[in-house]
Write an enzyme that holds these catalytic residues in place. Sequence first.
Site, PDB file in Angstrom:
ATOM      1  N   GLY A   1       6.078  -4.189  -1.121  1.00 25.91           N
ATOM      2  CA  GLY A   1       5.310  -4.924  -2.117  1.00 25.91           C
ATOM      3  C   GLY A   1       4.043  -4.171  -2.473  1.00 25.91           C
ATOM      4  N   GLY A   2       3.026  -4.943  -2.825  1.00 21.96           N
ATOM      5  CA  GLY A   2       1.771  -4.323  -3.221  1.00 21.96           C
ATOM      6  C   GLY A   2       1.155  -3.497  -2.112  1.00 21.96           C
TER       7      GLY A   2
ATOM      8  N   ALA B   1       3.268  30.555 -18.042  1.00 25.94           N
ATOM      9  CA  ALA B   1       3.072  30.392 -16.607  1.00 25.94           C
ATOM     10  C   ALA B   1       1.967  31.330 -16.099  1.00 25.94           C
ATOM     11  CB  ALA B   1       4.379  30.626 -15.879  1.00 25.94           C
TER      12      ALA B   1
HETATM   13  C1  HXC Z   1       3.761 -13.562   7.648  1.00 31.28           C
HETATM   14  C2  HXC Z   1       5.460 -12.302   8.480  1.00 31.28           C
HETATM   15  C3  HXC Z   1       5.513 -11.555   7.277  1.00 31.28           C
HETATM   16  C4  HXC Z   1       4.591 -11.884   6.257  1.00 31.28           C
HETATM   17  C5  HXC Z   1       6.994 -10.780   8.602  1.00 31.28           C
HETATM   18  N1  HXC Z   1       6.412 -11.790   9.261  1.00 31.28           N
HETATM   19  N2  HXC Z   1       6.482 -10.627   7.388  1.00 31.28           N
HETATM   20  N3  HXC Z   1       4.585 -13.287   8.644  1.00 31.28           N
HETATM   21  N4  HXC Z   1       3.730 -12.894   6.486  1.00 31.28           N
HETATM   22  N5  HXC Z   1       4.558 -11.203   5.112  1.00 31.28           N
HETATM   23  C6  HXC Z   1       6.697 -12.244  10.601  1.00 31.28           C
HETATM   24  C7  HXC Z   1       8.019 -12.932  10.749  1.00 31.28           C
HETATM   25  O1  HXC Z   1       7.897 -14.294  10.467  1.00 31.28           O
HETATM   26  C8  HXC Z   1       8.335 -12.681  12.227  1.00 31.28           C
HETATM   27  O2  HXC Z   1       7.610 -13.594  13.007  1.00 31.28           O
HETATM   28  C9  HXC Z   1       7.750 -11.326  12.464  1.00 31.28           C
HETATM   29  O3  HXC Z   1       6.793 -11.109  11.430  1.00 31.28           O
HETATM   30  C10 HXC Z   1       8.764 -10.208  12.388  1.00 31.28           C
HETATM   31  O4  HXC Z   1       9.516 -10.363  11.188  1.00 31.28           O
HETATM   32  P1  HXC Z   1      11.103 -10.291  11.161  1.00 31.28           P
HETATM   33  O5  HXC Z   1      11.518 -10.752   9.826  1.00 31.28           O
HETATM   34  O6  HXC Z   1      11.662 -10.982  12.352  1.00 31.28           O
HETATM   35  O7  HXC Z   1      11.308  -8.731  11.355  1.00 31.28           O
HETATM   36  P2  HXC Z   1      12.355  -7.795  10.644  1.00 31.28           P
HETATM   37  O8  HXC Z   1      13.714  -8.376  10.748  1.00 31.28           O
HETATM   38  O9  HXC Z   1      12.127  -6.463  11.239  1.00 31.28           O
HETATM   39  O10 HXC Z   1      11.954  -7.752   9.121  1.00 31.28           O
HETATM   40  C11 HXC Z   1      10.725  -7.182   8.730  1.00 31.28           C
HETATM   41  C12 HXC Z   1      10.462  -7.430   7.249  1.00 31.28           C
HETATM   42  C13 HXC Z   1      10.632  -8.960   6.952  1.00 31.28           C
HETATM   43  C14 HXC Z   1      11.480  -6.640   6.429  1.00 31.28           C
HETATM   44  C15 HXC Z   1       9.084  -6.918   6.929  1.00 31.28           C
HETATM   45  O11 HXC Z   1       9.856  -9.675   7.881  1.00 31.28           O
HETATM   46  C16 HXC Z   1      10.184  -9.311   5.585  1.00 31.28           C
HETATM   47  O12 HXC Z   1      10.929  -9.147   4.614  1.00 31.28           O
HETATM   48  N6  HXC Z   1       8.978  -9.875   5.484  1.00 31.28           N
HETATM   49  C17 HXC Z   1       8.447 -10.329   4.210  1.00 31.28           C
HETATM   50  C18 HXC Z   1       8.119  -9.166   3.347  1.00 31.28           C
HETATM   51  C19 HXC Z   1       7.435  -9.614   2.094  1.00 31.28           C
HETATM   52  O13 HXC Z   1       8.088 -10.087   1.151  1.00 31.28           O
HETATM   53  N7  HXC Z   1       6.092  -9.536   2.103  1.00 31.28           N
HETATM   54  C20 HXC Z   1       5.296  -9.932   0.979  1.00 31.28           C
HETATM   55  C21 HXC Z   1       5.365  -8.743   0.003  1.00 31.28           C
HETATM   56  S1  HXC Z   1       4.381  -9.037  -1.353  1.00 31.28           S
HETATM   57  P3  HXC Z   1       8.067 -14.031  14.457  1.00 31.28           P
HETATM   58  O14 HXC Z   1       7.107 -15.087  14.840  1.00 31.28           O
HETATM   59  O15 HXC Z   1       9.472 -14.485  14.339  1.00 31.28           O
HETATM   60  O16 HXC Z   1       7.929 -12.804  15.323  1.00 31.28           O
HETATM   61  C22 HXC Z   1       2.935  -8.391  -0.932  1.00 31.28           C
HETATM   62  C23 HXC Z   1       1.907  -8.614  -1.938  1.00 31.28           C
HETATM   63  C24 HXC Z   1       0.811  -7.644  -1.780  1.00 31.28           C
HETATM   64  O17 HXC Z   1       2.754  -7.808   0.049  1.00 31.28           O
HETATM   65  C25 HXC Z   1       0.043  -7.673  -3.027  1.00 31.28           C
HETATM   66  C26 HXC Z   1      -0.854  -6.505  -3.134  1.00 31.28           C
HETATM   67  C27 HXC Z   1      -0.950  -6.072  -4.562  1.00 31.28           C
END
Ligand code: HXC
Length: 510
Positions: free
Chosen positions: A169-170, A405
Amino acid sequence: MTTISEQLEARRNEARLGGGQKRIDAQHKRGKLTARERIEVLLDAGSFEEYDMYKTHRCVDFGMAEQQVPGDGVVTGWGTINGRPVYLYSQDFTVFGGSLSESHAEKICKVMDLAMQNGVPVIGISDSGGARIQEGVASLAGYSEVFYRNAQASGAIPQISMIMGPSAGGAVYSPAMTDFIFMVKDTSYMFVTGPDVVKTVTNEIVTAEELGGAGTHTKKSSVADGAYENDVEALLDLRRFYSFLPLNAEVSAPHQPSTDDWDREDTSLDTLIPDNPNQPYDMREVITKLADEGDFFEIQKEFAGNLMVGFIRINGETIGVVANQPMVLAGCLDINASRKGARFVRFCNAFNIPILTLEDVPGFLPGTSQEYGGIIKHGAKLLFAYAQATVPLVTVITRKAYGGAYCVMAPKHLGADVNYAWPSAQIAVMGAKGATEILHRADLGDEEKIAAHTADYEDRFANPFIAAQRGFVDEVINPRSTRRRIARSFELLKNKKVQQPFKKHDNIPL
Ligand code: HXC
């Protein structure tokens, strides 16, 4: 009863455990080190001083008030690498997946502010699920605070990103604004939208690795500058890389004493250039033969191989090298090479690193894909970057310097200080064959006449002396003496000063 010291140690131990042993084990099972273990490998033993170890988030939604982990998913502070200071942050995937909360962002911003204030580089180790979902806009605001500082710090202090897990993401935009990005193969990935979103929107089915793994970003997108097999290899090489860089834009890179004689001659260079001008040779050999102890830290080794860039030392001083590689696309400049070279030249210029250009370039790569892709604008980036560079510039033409170049690759006319040519240099508007076909179109078909015209053109232009007669080449040198020549030149140019006209900033063709 426990003593105050014991209580302190207990608190520290709680923080050190991050998201708990189970999650630490899961991290190890994936072949990844924890945030703290990474810092231990990267920094000099015992040099790390941690800040904000007890800082927690302030979110009360979604049951978060009960889930408090000291440190809030990022380890921050400073330490030393081979005795030189560095600020750093290392995201802890065991705590809420290393996701960025408002507090987490504040911790990163604190070390970035200190780094800028004290003129010390920042290394960021990314391993994060992105914005902390439970915090909503507070975490988005945190990202923008970090981005703002990345832009402020750019050109003031070196910023290096090490991607050692997800960066999605961002979140990718903070590393993207830093000077260098390194990744670990198979365990790290970067993308703006993940495979699921890609599938929904474009129907493309792609794995995370294919979409944004180290292979993709070092070979296709050029987002990343290098890839490593595992965390330890990456962090140890980062220690080596750090030694080439200055602490900030107001100082020089550190001198590293060398046992390699600065005036060492290398007779093998005299016979490196093949007799046939169309036969390639390996310019990497020239670079390593010129470098102290043959040490070349190459940037973007797997992207646009027709132009090599990276750092060497000559007589102990860091030098940025830009070199055409005749083994790939005959060393032509294309869009990718121009972008790669331009960014590297800009980094060197921002951080007082002198530039050595090794030139063997038959021209810009022709074709519709290049023109449609904007080679005009991308080629101009490299031209602009050289023209604007005020650091010492030494150029060595080893063979071809043809056409546009020649004009781009650090000629005297763009401000280069010392321009050497090997006796094998050919400095002309184009190669003999192409020139003859244009100048003597009427004789096309008469092989004898064309051969005579070509030989005549070669006699006149396939050498460095016409350029030398005009002073465009300062001296035609024996290849064996190149290291001594450039070492002396850079030594003399150490105090180079260039006056620039007033401006807010330039408008490089982006
Ligand atoms: C809160 C999160 C989290 C998040 C993961 N966790 N991402 N908690 N906010 N963004 C937590 C999970 O709940 C889990 O908690 C632990 O971290 C590990 O995650 P898993 O999913 O079990 O691990 P894995 O299978 O390795 O997958 C990792 C991952 C997935 C691919 C990163 O967690 C995921 O897709 N997360 C969301 C990604 C996402 O969409 N982020 C927002 C992007 S937008 P527990 O308690 O079970 O250990 C963004 C905007 C930024 O970032 C803007 C800036 C311009």
